[in-house]
Design an enzyme around this catalytic site. Structure first.
Site, PDB file in Angstrom:
ATOM      1  N   LYS A 299      18.965  35.011  21.066  1.00 33.61           N
ATOM      2  CA  LYS A 299      20.380  35.309  21.319  1.00 33.61           C
ATOM      3  C   LYS A 299      20.701  35.247  22.810  1.00 33.61           C
ATOM      4  CE  LYS A 299      24.632  36.661  20.905  1.00 33.61           C
ATOM      5  NZ  LYS A 299      25.076  37.874  20.254  1.00 33.61           N
TER       6      LYS A 299
ATOM      7  N   THR B 182      23.442  42.980  20.112  1.00 34.28           N
ATOM      8  CA  THR B 182      22.781  42.282  21.207  1.00 34.28           C
ATOM      9  C   THR B 182      22.374  43.304  22.252  1.00 34.28           C
ATOM     10  OG1 THR B 182      24.097  40.292  20.825  1.00 34.28           O
ATOM     11  CG2 THR B 182      22.979  40.475  22.944  1.00 34.28           C
TER      12      THR B 182
ATOM     13  N   LYS C 172      27.508  41.243  30.042  1.00 38.23           N
ATOM     14  CA  LYS C 172      26.338  42.032  29.640  1.00 38.23           C
ATOM     15  C   LYS C 172      25.189  41.113  29.221  1.00 38.23           C
ATOM     16  CE  LYS C 172      25.687  43.221  25.508  1.00 38.23           C
ATOM     17  NZ  LYS C 172      25.733  43.729  24.115  1.00 38.23           N
TER      18      LYS C 172
END
Length: 294
Positions: free
Chosen positions: A170, A95, A238
């Site tokens: 995502k 990711t 994050k």
């Protein structure tokens, strides 16, 4: 038989790689040696560099922490791309930001390879079971070519669009995950402050219109005081940051997500970053002084 390379043997990468090994010849690489030892013991070749993976594999899956790690793996004399042959595939399941995804795709194309953007939705349990949701972005022909590898790691394989669209999907999924967890923590904290039993509250949530498997799993963990990381709060933070950066570029207002990011930041500052995302509740508990436990 296709040879698959796997780079990045962290908490998610290890079970994903083992599932690939069930169906394909496998070669692995990790920056630290210890995670590779069980693979070596099982007869799986361990490369000394990412380049060594590229020299052996037809398809390489990369599962690393962030964009910087992805660039380090791909580039340089010992990088994956130095060992890539024309027509080989690189599947990025890390990711990272949309910009990092685009930069990686460009580097792979310049090296003569084909790139599929495929982050995953799910945590360690689905990774072990091979039931991760695979969020694939790339040309249809490229996704077709690596679909068997993706299916070894997850089900379903969701075709999100072109390169970069897997990353966008995502980040959209994970901002929802973060917002759900912070709201869940607040709900439990308010109930606890008003003297409600945690099990009664979990039953109330799980029996109505807001019921969700996420709340079942994380509610049980909170009630038991189990914050061992399936998905660390640091990584959730994050992803929230990346989602908000993307939203800013697109001028999409996200006030709830911004607040959730600050809640995650507070919990991290209080020392809970390496704990599971259930530790959103710890950021509240540390302020109230009350633990929501059985």
């Amino acid at each position: 038989m296709t040879t698959v390379g796997f780079i990045g043997l962290g908490a998610m990468g290890v079970p994903m790689a083992w599932n690939v090994a069930d169906d394909f010849d496998l070669v692995v690489y990790n920056r630290s040696e210890a995670p590779t030892e069980p693979f070596a013991d099982a007869g799986v070749p361990v490369a000394g560099t990412p380049r060594g993976v590229g020299e052996r594999a037809d398809v390489t899956v990369v599962m690393v922490t962030d964009g910087e790690a992805l660039r380090d793996v791909l580039d340089g004399t010992d990088g994956l791309l130095a060992g890539l042959s024309a027509g080989d595939y690189v599947v990025n399941s890390s990711t990272v930001s949309p910009d990092d995804t685009g930069a990686a795709a460009t580097l792979v194309a310049e090296a003569g390879g084909r790139f599929v953007d495929c982050p995953v939705s799910g945590t360690i349990g689905p990774a072990e079971d091979g039931t991760l949701t695979m969020l694939a972005g790339g040309a249809d022909a490229d996704v077709d070519a690596v679909e068997g590898v993706l299916e070894a790691m997850g089900d379903p394989v969701v075709r999100c669009g072109g390169v970069g669209d897997g990353t966008h999907a995502k980040l959209s999924v994970n901002l929802l995950l973060g917002n759900m967890m912070q709201s869940f923590a607040e709900s439990l904290a308010l109930a606890d402050a008003n003297g409600l039993d945690v099990d009664a509250m979990l039953e109330a949530i799980g029996s109505g219109g807001v019921a969700a498997p996420l709340f079942d799993a994380k509610g049980e963990a909170i009630a038991e005081g189990d914050f061992e990381a399936a998905f660390p709060l640091d990584l959730q933070f994050k992803d929230l940051r990346l989602a908000l950066d993307s939203a800013s570029e697109r001028e999409v207002p996200m006030p709830a997500t911004a607040a959730t990011k600050e809640a995650a930041s507070r919990a991290r500052a209080l020392g809970h970053g390496e704990e599971d995302i259930a530790a959103f509740v710890r950021g509240i508990e540390d302020v109230t002084g009350d633990e929501i436990r059985r």
